[in-house]
Design an enzyme around this catalytic site. Structure first.
Site, mmCIF file in Angstrom:
data_model
loop_
_atom_site.group_PDB
_atom_site.id
_atom_site.type_symbol
_atom_site.label_atom_id
_atom_site.label_comp_id
_atom_site.label_asym_id
_atom_site.label_seq_id
_atom_site.Cartn_x
_atom_site.Cartn_y
_atom_site.Cartn_z
ATOM 1 N N LYS A 233 40.700 74.427 23.625
ATOM 2 C CA LYS A 233 41.315 73.470 23.447
ATOM 3 C C LYS A 233 40.711 73.789 21.288
ATOM 4 O O LYS A 233 41.273 73.992 20.313
ATOM 5 C CB LYS A 233 40.858 71.969 23.179
ATOM 6 C CG LYS A 233 41.290 72.074 24.528
ATOM 7 C CD LYS A 233 40.110 70.228 25.204
ATOM 8 C CE LYS A 233 39.089 70.204 25.080
ATOM 9 N NZ LYS A 233 38.177 70.850 25.869
ATOM 10 N N ARG B 266 29.816 80.711 25.464
ATOM 11 C CA ARG B 266 30.482 80.456 23.773
ATOM 12 C C ARG B 266 29.078 79.680 23.346
ATOM 13 O O ARG B 266 28.003 79.679 23.921
ATOM 14 C CB ARG B 266 30.987 78.449 24.657
ATOM 15 C CG ARG B 266 31.363 78.367 23.425
ATOM 16 C CD ARG B 266 32.148 76.795 23.416
ATOM 17 N NE ARG B 266 31.783 75.748 24.778
ATOM 18 C CZ ARG B 266 32.318 75.260 24.920
ATOM 19 N NH1 ARG B 266 33.645 74.717 24.144
ATOM 20 N NH2 ARG B 266 31.849 73.958 25.406
ATOM 21 N N ARG C 203 25.732 75.471 22.066
ATOM 22 C CA ARG C 203 25.570 74.127 22.994
ATOM 23 C C ARG C 203 24.221 73.936 23.817
ATOM 24 O O ARG C 203 24.095 74.367 24.972
ATOM 25 C CB ARG C 203 26.337 73.415 23.097
ATOM 26 C CG ARG C 203 27.283 73.117 22.206
ATOM 27 C CD ARG C 203 28.759 72.660 22.262
ATOM 28 N NE ARG C 203 28.839 72.248 22.971
ATOM 29 C CZ ARG C 203 30.395 71.522 23.836
ATOM 30 N NH1 ARG C 203 31.238 72.266 23.199
ATOM 31 N NH2 ARG C 203 30.567 71.147 24.290
ATOM 32 N N ARG D 77 30.572 68.257 34.229
ATOM 33 C CA ARG D 77 32.064 67.675 32.969
ATOM 34 C C ARG D 77 33.281 68.122 33.342
ATOM 35 O O ARG D 77 34.213 67.763 33.092
ATOM 36 C CB ARG D 77 31.799 68.320 31.242
ATOM 37 C CG ARG D 77 30.690 68.210 31.169
ATOM 38 C CD ARG D 77 30.320 69.140 30.225
ATOM 39 N NE ARG D 77 30.555 69.965 28.932
ATOM 40 C CZ ARG D 77 30.226 71.361 28.932
ATOM 41 N NH1 ARG D 77 29.418 71.687 29.298
ATOM 42 N NH2 ARG D 77 31.879 71.766 27.313
ATOM 43 N N ARG E 297 40.370 60.693 26.231
ATOM 44 C CA ARG E 297 39.602 61.212 27.906
ATOM 45 C C ARG E 297 39.600 60.723 28.442
ATOM 46 O O ARG E 297 39.457 60.748 29.814
ATOM 47 C CB ARG E 297 38.240 61.534 27.605
ATOM 48 C CG ARG E 297 37.513 63.487 27.701
ATOM 49 C CD ARG E 297 36.277 63.742 27.068
ATOM 50 N NE ARG E 297 36.371 64.637 27.335
ATOM 51 C CZ ARG E 297 35.451 65.274 26.477
ATOM 52 N NH1 ARG E 297 35.749 65.475 25.023
ATOM 53 N NH2 ARG E 297 35.042 66.487 26.506
HETATM 54 P P1 ADP Z 1 34.582 70.326 25.443
HETATM 55 O O1 ADP Z 1 34.609 71.576 24.580
HETATM 56 O O2 ADP Z 1 33.614 70.818 26.814
HETATM 57 O O3 ADP Z 1 35.664 70.341 26.018
HETATM 58 P P2 ADP Z 1 33.444 68.353 23.267
HETATM 59 O O4 ADP Z 1 32.856 69.254 22.581
HETATM 60 O O5 ADP Z 1 34.843 68.073 23.505
HETATM 61 O O6 ADP Z 1 33.517 69.666 24.772
HETATM 62 O O7 ADP Z 1 32.202 67.272 24.379
HETATM 63 C C1 ADP Z 1 31.019 67.775 24.119
HETATM 64 C C2 ADP Z 1 30.627 66.194 25.286
HETATM 65 O O8 ADP Z 1 30.968 65.432 24.199
HETATM 66 C C3 ADP Z 1 30.691 65.526 26.590
HETATM 67 O O9 ADP Z 1 31.094 66.592 27.852
HETATM 68 C C4 ADP Z 1 30.911 64.293 26.654
HETATM 69 O O10 ADP Z 1 29.695 63.732 26.704
HETATM 70 C C5 ADP Z 1 31.210 63.813 24.744
HETATM 71 N N1 ADP Z 1 32.730 63.797 24.473
HETATM 72 C C6 ADP Z 1 33.356 64.178 23.955
HETATM 73 N N2 ADP Z 1 34.524 63.177 23.511
HETATM 74 C C7 ADP Z 1 34.257 62.864 24.076
HETATM 75 C C8 ADP Z 1 35.413 61.628 24.646
HETATM 76 N N3 ADP Z 1 36.469 61.524 23.786
HETATM 77 N N4 ADP Z 1 35.023 60.755 25.275
HETATM 78 C C9 ADP Z 1 33.818 60.097 26.191
HETATM 79 N N5 ADP Z 1 32.626 61.345 25.877
HETATM 80 C C10 ADP Z 1 33.368 62.693 25.250
HETATM 81 P P1 ADP Z 2 37.283 73.766 24.539
HETATM 82 O O1 ADP Z 2 37.314 73.183 23.364
HETATM 83 O O2 ADP Z 2 38.318 73.720 25.640
HETATM 84 O O3 ADP Z 2 36.020 72.956 25.299
HETATM 85 P P2 ADP Z 2 36.890 76.757 23.640
HETATM 86 O O4 ADP Z 2 38.097 76.769 22.725
HETATM 87 O O5 ADP Z 2 35.585 76.027 22.894
HETATM 88 O O6 ADP Z 2 37.233 75.656 25.032
HETATM 89 O O7 ADP Z 2 36.582 77.729 24.241
HETATM 90 C C1 ADP Z 2 35.570 78.234 25.295
HETATM 91 C C2 ADP Z 2 34.713 79.539 25.026
HETATM 92 O O8 ADP Z 2 36.299 80.850 25.617
HETATM 93 C C3 ADP Z 2 34.732 79.938 23.558
HETATM 94 O O9 ADP Z 2 33.664 80.724 23.453
HETATM 95 C C4 ADP Z 2 35.935 80.651 23.264
HETATM 96 O O10 ADP Z 2 35.517 81.931 22.626
HETATM 97 C C5 ADP Z 2 35.937 80.946 24.239
HETATM 98 N N1 ADP Z 2 38.055 81.426 24.964
HETATM 99 C C6 ADP Z 2 38.487 80.580 24.631
HETATM 100 N N2 ADP Z 2 40.260 80.888 24.603
HETATM 101 C C7 ADP Z 2 40.142 81.810 25.403
HETATM 102 C C8 ADP Z 2 41.159 82.419 26.050
HETATM 103 N N3 ADP Z 2 42.434 82.510 26.197
HETATM 104 N N4 ADP Z 2 40.559 83.887 26.812
HETATM 105 C C9 ADP Z 2 39.798 83.937 26.565
HETATM 106 N N5 ADP Z 2 38.757 83.446 26.400
HETATM 107 C C10 ADP Z 2 39.209 81.960 25.081
#
Ligand code: ADP
Ligand code: ADP
Ligand code: ZN
Length: 222
Positions: free
Chosen positions: A13, A126, A160, A171, A87
């Site tokens: 995302k 990551r 992170r 998660r 979410r």
């Molecule tokens: P990811 O990259 O794993 O999708 P995020 O950066 O979006 O994770 O979120 C990291 C953490 O922040 C989540 O595990 C949760 O604890 C909190 N968080 C983020 N967005 C939300 C949301 N919309 N509702 C509840 N908790 C959230």
């Molecule tokens: P999210 O925001 O959904 O938690 P990220 O965009 O941060 O996910 O992606 C998680 C990790 O995977 C990052 O280190 C990113 O560089 C890598 N990544 C993202 N998309 C791809 C893909 N299509 N193939 C391989 N690695 C990816």
């Protein structure tokens, strides 16, 4: 145009949102980024959220919906990419109200379909630039010049605290239990578009572009 990127942790995302900011000038609204900023700044919200995030659980609907409310106006003219929000069903209802108040629409809910086992590797590999925040990966996206950010040239990177295998499992369980159930709500409205999140970053980007440009996403795959 306002879109939601939906998918479990590591689905891509943030990567795809960053790209849409660069190529289309849209505004990324990531509740994860907002919460991490609040934790770093030590605000009351940050103090409440810190332990919850470290455990991989969801922060309260009231907190994250308020954060989105505070940041929504900045995307009024350029369009929003909701990244990691909503979410829960409550958050989906809050978003609908916030957009409705401003006379704005929701155009697409893009679901990144992924294989959960592959996500553990994505998450644990990551890292990001400590200066500009752009994202990298130990295997899939290393900086072009070793230890130097492609975008800003900085040499400091960060990981992170919640990007470890154990927290990732929590998660993912949270995603399955609370976030996946909002899909039917958007499906009823005909808003859900699916892309193959296991494809390369470039291919996923192509599929998303096809959706935003109004083409049938699957038809353009070769
Ligand atoms: P990811 O990259 O794993 O999708 P995020 O950066 O979006 O994770 O979120 C990291 C953490 O922040 C989540 O595990 C949760 O604890 C909190 N968080 C983020 N967005 C939300 C949301 N919309 N509702 C509840 N908790 C959230
Ligand atoms: P999210 O925001 O959904 O938690 P990220 O965009 O941060 O996910 O992606 C998680 C990790 O995977 C990052 O280190 C990113 O560089 C890598 N990544 C993202 N998309 C791809 C893909 N299509 N193939 C391989 N690695 C990816
Ligand atoms: Zn940088």
């Amino acid at each position: 145009m306002n879109i939601i990127l939906l998918g479990p942790p590591g689905a891509g995302k943030g990567t795809q949102a960053q790209r849409l900011v660069d190529t289309r000038g849209m505004v990324q609204l990531s509740t994860g980024d907002m919460l991490r900023a609040a934790v770093k700044a030590g605000t009351p919200v940050g103090l409440k959220a810190k332990a919850v995030m470290e455990a991989g659980e969801l922060v309260s609907d009231a907190i994250v919906s308020a954060l989105i409310g505070e940041h929504l106006d900045a995307s009024q003219d350029r369009g929003a990419i909701f990244d990691g929000f909503p979410r829960t069903k409550h958050q989906a209802a809050a978003l609908e109200m916030l957009l409705g108040e401003k006379g704005r629409t929701l155009d697409h809910v893009i679901e990144l379909e992924v294989d959960e086992e592959a996500l553990v590797e994505r998450i644990t590999g990551r890292f990001s630039c400590a200066n500009c925040g752009v994202g990298y990966h130990d295997r899939f996206k290393l900086p072009k010049v070793e230890k130097t950010c492609d975008v800003c040239g900085a040499h400091e990177f960060k990981r992170r605290p919640d990007d470890n295998e154990q927290t990732v499992r929590t998660r993912m369980a949270e995603y399955r239990a609370k976030t996946a159930p909002i899909l039917p709500y958007y499906e009823e409205r005909g808003l859900v578009r699916r892309v193959d999140g296991m494809a390369s970053v470039e291919e996923v980007a192509r599929q998303i572009d096809a959706i935003l440009d109004g083409l049938p996403a699957r038809a353009v795959r070769l």
